[in-house]
Design a protein around this motif. Structure first.
Motif: not given
Length: 450
Positions: A230-253
């Motif tokens: 549950p901790f990982l699913e809440e915090n270990w999230r990523a999205s796609v950068s609108p600038v580069t299209g590369m995956p980036i973290y939403e918050r560092p963990v």
């Protein structure tokens, strides 16, 4: 570009503009001794080279401010970001039908004969943990060679699915080698070795979780690690950068795991937020960049930062696809002329050396000869599965491995698979070679010992 080539460009410009070389240096990069240093064989960074070229291109001998070229951005179409967002099936099928992970782990293990660990621990960093197969095998080799030495093992991985697969392998490693600190993070290559986000906003939102495991059996460890889901699913999230299209973290963990019964012994090894050094004995950079990534991106954003994290006597082993194998034959049979492996280890090491400049003076860049650098791994199949009548499942597994290694985009695959002829091309290559294999190439960057 060599120093001689750059000096030739500067001399031509100064001749046309009737400008002294010292004036050129001051106006281009605010360094009147630039040309003198280049003639002495000194190196400059890629950023300095960009500023020089921008000044020459501006054609402004009157000293007008040059237009500095923006840093090249590695752009990626989010639809093609299949490495972890969309095509888990491709990845997992490749991992379980090909021997690459095992062969890479064996190659990495050879480096333990050349490192010289220092107290308080042997320090290893995996720059792209994936599903943890390579790291788990490397940790077995570490225990075999250094059974009584504390381990600090850190790894970077953005994918939540891969982090879960990696943690599934952790209990056995912690049981066999109790004096282990396992650290996992989703930060980028320039941050992960130091566990320190560069952005103040990211640093303010960093999540640091320390997990001392109770008990003394792998079953007990597994249950406690599973409680982290549950901790990982809440915090270990990523999205796609609108600038580069590369995956980036939403918050560092940062996730720090160790055995509570060894906490006293490992006190000086356990990292604390804000007080982390890199200083790794071994850095594993196995397929850390896309095959089609630019040379500048690989050197600047990935390998150079990792090389800075080596301690004296430390070694970075880099591994990427080489091509010139039956796997590429399959791809080229469908898309003639396709060659995603355009950057060799020699070009990459030159670019990294150039990027590091004076910071890399105590580093050795080892491309090695082909017979030592290039190694083979195979698609694992029974002999009768790749001769005669080749079944659809075998042909599809081979096709999947070939397009996964070549990193062919999904939209191109969809168009091709509708025709059905891709399986015929795959079967033809399998019969020709009585199987399927691929080549990877490796290189080593090592820091000189004190």
């Amino acid at each position: 570009m060599t120093n001689d080539q750059l000096l030739s460009q500067i001399s031509d410009y100064c001749r046309r503009a009737a400008m002294a070389e010292s004036t050129f240096g001051r106006r281009a990069v605010n360094d009147g001794k630039l040309v003198h240093r280049l003639r002495e064989g000194k190196r400059i960074t890629i950023d300095t080279l960009n500023r020089i070229e921008a000044y020459i291109a501006s054609g402004s001998p009157d000293g007008a401010a040059p237009v500095r070229r923006p840093e090249p951005i590695e752009r990626r179409d989010p639809r093609a970001n299949f490495r972890f967002f969309e095509n888990r099936q491709k990845y997992l099928l490749f991992v379980h039908t090909c021997s690459e992970k095992r062969v890479i782990a064996d190659r990495v293990a050879l480096e333990f004969g050349s490192i010289h660990p220092r107290p308080p621990a042997l320090r290893v960093f995996d720059a792209g943990v994936g599903d943890g197969t390579v790291l788990a095998r490397v940790m077995r080799s570490m225990h075999d060679r250094f059974p009584h030495m504390p381990f600090y093992v850190a790894g970077k991985e953005l994918s939540l699915e891969d982090i879960k697969l990696t943690l599934d392998k952790a209990p056995d490693r912690l049981f066999e080698h109790p004096a282990t600190v396992l650290v996992l993070t989703n930060m980028n290559y320039a941050e992960a070795p130091w566990l320190a986000p560069r952005s103040p906003q990211a640093a303010a939102g960093m999540v640091w979780r320390e997990v001392p495991l109770h008990g003394a059996s792998s079953g007990e460890f597994e249950a406690q690690i599973r409680d982290l889901w549950p901790f990982l699913e809440e915090n270990w999230r990523a999205s796609v950068s609108p600038v580069t299209g590369m995956p980036i973290y939403e918050r560092p963990v940062v996730l720090v795991i160790y055995r509570e019964d060894h906490q006293f012994l490992l006190d000086s090894v356990i990292p604390r937020a804000g007080r982390v050094e890199a200083n790794f004995d071994l850095v594993i950079a196995s397929q850390p960049y896309r095959a089609k990534s630019s040379l500048n991106f690989r050197a600047r954003r990935i390998i150079a930062p990792l090389a800075r994290g080596l301690r004296p006597g430390g070694r970075l082993i880099g591994i990427h696809s080489h091509g010139q194998d039956p796997g590429l034959e399959i791809v080229q049979a469908v898309w003639p002329g396709e060659n995603p492996f355009a950057v060799s280890r020699h070009e990459l090491l030159r670019a990294v050396r150039y990027e590091l400049g004076s910071v890399g003076r105590d580093l050795n860049f080892n491309a090695y000869a082909d017979h030592r650098s290039i190694f083979r791994y195979d698609m694992e199949a029974l002999p009768n599965e790749v001769t005669g009548l080749i079944g659809t499942s075998t042909a599809f597994a081979a096709w999947n491995a070939a397009v996964y290694v070549a990193q062919v985009e999904d939209d191109r695959l969809t168009e091709m698979t509708q025709s059905g002829r891709y399986l015929d091309a795959t079967r033809e290559v399998l019969r020709k070679h009585n199987g399927l294999w691929f080549y990877d190439e490796s290189y080593v960057i090592s820091r000189r010992r004190d």
